[in-house]
Design a protein around this motif. Structure first.
Motif, PDB file in Angstrom:
ATOM      1  N   ILE A 172       0.850  -1.201   0.000  1.00 29.45           N
ATOM      2  CA  ILE A 172       0.000   0.000   0.000  1.00 29.45           C
ATOM      3  C   ILE A 172       0.881   1.245   0.000  1.00 29.45           C
ATOM      4  O   ILE A 172       0.667   2.174  -0.777  1.00 29.45           O
ATOM      5  CB  ILE A 172      -0.954   0.001   1.215  1.00 29.45           C
ATOM      6  N   ALA A 173       1.892   1.261   0.870  1.00 31.59           N
ATOM      7  CA  ALA A 173       2.790   2.417   0.956  1.00 31.59           C
ATOM      8  C   ALA A 173       3.536   2.632  -0.358  1.00 31.59           C
ATOM      9  O   ALA A 173       3.667   3.766  -0.831  1.00 31.59           O
ATOM     10  CB  ALA A 173       3.777   2.228   2.108  1.00 31.59           C
ATOM     11  N   ALA A 174       3.997   1.552  -0.968  1.00 33.35           N
ATOM     12  CA  ALA A 174       4.745   1.668  -2.221  1.00 33.35           C
ATOM     13  C   ALA A 174       3.861   2.182  -3.356  1.00 33.35           C
ATOM     14  O   ALA A 174       4.307   2.983  -4.183  1.00 33.35           O
ATOM     15  CB  ALA A 174       5.361   0.319  -2.594  1.00 33.35           C
ATOM     16  N   GLU A 194      -6.560   0.430  -3.136  1.00 36.15           N
ATOM     17  CA  GLU A 194      -7.250  -0.053  -4.332  1.00 36.15           C
ATOM     18  C   GLU A 194      -8.545  -0.769  -3.959  1.00 36.15           C
ATOM     19  O   GLU A 194      -8.580  -1.489  -2.955  1.00 36.15           O
ATOM     20  CB  GLU A 194      -6.359  -1.048  -5.083  1.00 36.15           C
ATOM     21  N   PRO A 195      -9.591  -0.622  -4.757  1.00 28.47           N
ATOM     22  CA  PRO A 195     -10.809  -1.414  -4.540  1.00 28.47           C
ATOM     23  C   PRO A 195     -10.510  -2.890  -4.805  1.00 28.47           C
ATOM     24  O   PRO A 195     -10.189  -3.255  -5.930  1.00 28.47           O
ATOM     25  CB  PRO A 195     -11.791  -0.863  -5.572  1.00 28.47           C
ATOM     26  N   ARG A 196     -10.541  -3.704  -3.750  1.00 26.33           N
ATOM     27  CA  ARG A 196     -10.184  -5.126  -3.891  1.00 26.33           C
ATOM     28  C   ARG A 196     -11.199  -6.074  -3.271  1.00 26.33           C
ATOM     29  O   ARG A 196     -11.034  -7.285  -3.377  1.00 26.33           O
ATOM     30  CB  ARG A 196      -8.821  -5.393  -3.258  1.00 26.33           C
ATOM     31  N   ARG A 244     -15.862  -4.134  -7.104  1.00 27.09           N
ATOM     32  CA  ARG A 244     -14.800  -4.148  -6.087  1.00 27.09           C
ATOM     33  C   ARG A 244     -14.825  -2.830  -5.337  1.00 27.09           C
ATOM     34  O   ARG A 244     -15.080  -1.773  -5.913  1.00 27.09           O
ATOM     35  CB  ARG A 244     -13.428  -4.348  -6.731  1.00 27.09           C
ATOM     36  N   THR A 245     -14.514  -2.889  -4.042  1.00 31.60           N
ATOM     37  CA  THR A 245     -14.666  -1.716  -3.187  1.00 31.60           C
ATOM     38  C   THR A 245     -13.519  -1.569  -2.192  1.00 31.60           C
ATOM     39  O   THR A 245     -12.783  -2.510  -1.920  1.00 31.60           O
ATOM     40  CB  THR A 245     -15.977  -1.815  -2.376  1.00 31.60           C
ATOM     41  N   VAL A 246     -13.424  -0.362  -1.624  1.00 33.78           N
ATOM     42  CA  VAL A 246     -12.613  -0.069  -0.453  1.00 33.78           C
ATOM     43  C   VAL A 246     -13.613   0.242   0.653  1.00 33.78           C
ATOM     44  O   VAL A 246     -14.540   1.030   0.441  1.00 33.78           O
ATOM     45  CB  VAL A 246     -11.684   1.147  -0.665  1.00 33.78           C
ATOM     46  N   HIS A 247     -13.450  -0.370   1.815  1.00 35.87           N
ATOM     47  CA  HIS A 247     -14.387  -0.182   2.930  1.00 35.87           C
ATOM     48  C   HIS A 247     -13.804   0.724   4.008  1.00 35.87           C
ATOM     49  O   HIS A 247     -12.596   0.733   4.241  1.00 35.87           O
ATOM     50  CB  HIS A 247     -14.753  -1.539   3.541  1.00 35.87           C
ATOM     51  N   PHE A 248     -14.699   1.447   4.677  1.00 36.50           N
ATOM     52  CA  PHE A 248     -14.317   2.386   5.737  1.00 36.50           C
ATOM     53  C   PHE A 248     -15.323   2.308   6.875  1.00 36.50           C
ATOM     54  O   PHE A 248     -16.420   1.779   6.716  1.00 36.50           O
ATOM     55  CB  PHE A 248     -14.350   3.832   5.213  1.00 36.50           C
ATOM     56  N   GLY A 268     -24.081   0.134  10.452  1.00 36.24           N
ATOM     57  CA  GLY A 268     -24.544   1.501  10.256  1.00 36.24           C
ATOM     58  C   GLY A 268     -23.405   2.510  10.236  1.00 36.24           C
ATOM     59  O   GLY A 268     -23.591   3.660   9.851  1.00 36.24           O
ATOM     60  N   HIS A 269     -22.197   2.075  10.618  1.00 37.06           N
ATOM     61  CA  HIS A 269     -21.011   2.940  10.630  1.00 37.06           C
ATOM     62  C   HIS A 269     -20.097   2.686   9.433  1.00 37.06           C
ATOM     63  O   HIS A 269     -19.026   3.256   9.346  1.00 37.06           O
ATOM     64  CB  HIS A 269     -20.204   2.710  11.914  1.00 37.06           C
ATOM     65  N   TRP A 270     -20.502   1.788   8.526  1.00 37.00           N
ATOM     66  CA  TRP A 270     -19.640   1.387   7.421  1.00 37.00           C
ATOM     67  C   TRP A 270     -19.944   2.184   6.162  1.00 37.00           C
ATOM     68  O   TRP A 270     -21.094   2.519   5.864  1.00 37.00           O
ATOM     69  CB  TRP A 270     -19.799  -0.088   7.126  1.00 37.00           C
ATOM     70  N   TYR A 271     -18.890   2.453   5.401  1.00 33.15           N
ATOM     71  CA  TYR A 271     -18.977   3.188   4.133  1.00 33.15           C
ATOM     72  C   TYR A 271     -18.143   2.468   3.090  1.00 33.15           C
ATOM     73  O   TYR A 271     -17.277   1.665   3.419  1.00 33.15           O
ATOM     74  CB  TYR A 271     -18.466   4.625   4.316  1.00 33.15           C
ATOM     75  N   VAL A 272     -18.388   2.795   1.828  1.00 32.73           N
ATOM     76  CA  VAL A 272     -17.715   2.100   0.740  1.00 32.73           C
ATOM     77  C   VAL A 272     -17.513   3.051  -0.441  1.00 32.73           C
ATOM     78  O   VAL A 272     -18.295   3.969  -0.653  1.00 32.73           O
ATOM     79  CB  VAL A 272     -18.550   0.863   0.322  1.00 32.73           C
ATOM     80  N   THR A 273     -16.426   2.807  -1.169  1.00 29.21           N
ATOM     81  CA  THR A 273     -16.214   3.486  -2.441  1.00 29.21           C
ATOM     82  C   THR A 273     -15.681   2.474  -3.441  1.00 29.21           C
ATOM     83  O   THR A 273     -14.996   1.524  -3.063  1.00 29.21           O
ATOM     84  CB  THR A 273     -15.246   4.685  -2.330  1.00 29.21           C
ATOM     85  N   THR A 274     -15.999   2.693  -4.693  1.00 31.93           N
ATOM     86  CA  THR A 274     -15.460   1.849  -5.759  1.00 31.93           C
ATOM     87  C   THR A 274     -14.246   2.519  -6.409  1.00 31.93           C
ATOM     88  O   THR A 274     -13.663   1.976  -7.325  1.00 31.93           O
ATOM     89  CB  THR A 274     -16.527   1.571  -6.836  1.00 31.93           C
ATOM     90  N   ARG A 275     -13.888   3.684  -5.913  1.00 34.03           N
ATOM     91  CA  ARG A 275     -12.763   4.435  -6.470  1.00 34.03           C
ATOM     92  C   ARG A 275     -11.464   4.127  -5.717  1.00 34.03           C
ATOM     93  O   ARG A 275     -11.478   3.842  -4.523  1.00 34.03           O
ATOM     94  CB  ARG A 275     -13.044   5.934  -6.400  1.00 34.03           C
TER      95      ARG A 275
END
Length: 136
Positions: free
Chosen positions: A15-17, A22-24, A33-37, A104-111
């Motif tokens: 990730i650092a490199a 990435e959405p995986r 595919r998504t990144v979750h938060f 209810g605290h979770w979010y997602v992006t496909t970017r």
């Protein structure tokens, strides 16, 4: 929106490199595919905690609430196990399990989320700061 992405430590060097999240997820399935938060660092899926997912990437990013996004993109037969509420949220709790109590605290992006959106990366288990904008 300030959100938190949690991860095991093993992916951090990659990730650092790359300088991006990435959405995986999911690794399998026919939905995007998504990144979750999370909007609170400790509101995680069942089985995730500082021992299993000690890496926290604090970001300022636009994301969609998980349940409405999931209802639109995830097959209905996977909703309960993935914390997707049939309604947002059920006032009676009948759709809440130990697996999804914090959904209810979770979010997602496909970017892809570039490091220019990161605010800080730290290890919760030790408190060590692994990355700041000044260190990039």
């Amino acid at each position: 929106m300030i959100l938190y992405h949690r991860s095991p430590l093993e992916p951090w060097p990659a990730i650092a490199a790359s300088g991006r999240l990435e959405p995986r997820w999911p690794r399998e399935g026919d939905w995007p595919r998504t990144v979750h938060f999370t909007d609170e660092v400790d509101k995680l899926p069942w089985g995730w905690d500082a021992a299993t997912h000690p890496l926290v990437v604090k970001v300022d990013v636009e994301a969609e609430a998980w349940s409405p996004w999931g209802r639109a993109h995830v097959p209905r037969n996977a909703w309960a196990s993935l914390g997707i509420h049939p309604v947002t949220p059920s006032p009676w709790g009948h759709d809440v399990t130990t697996n999804n109590v914090h959904s209810g605290h979770w979010y997602v992006t496909t970017r892809t989320v570039p490091s220019s959106s990161w605010l800080e990366v730290l290890r919760l288990d030790t408190g060590e700061v692994l990355w700041t904008p000044a260190s990039s």
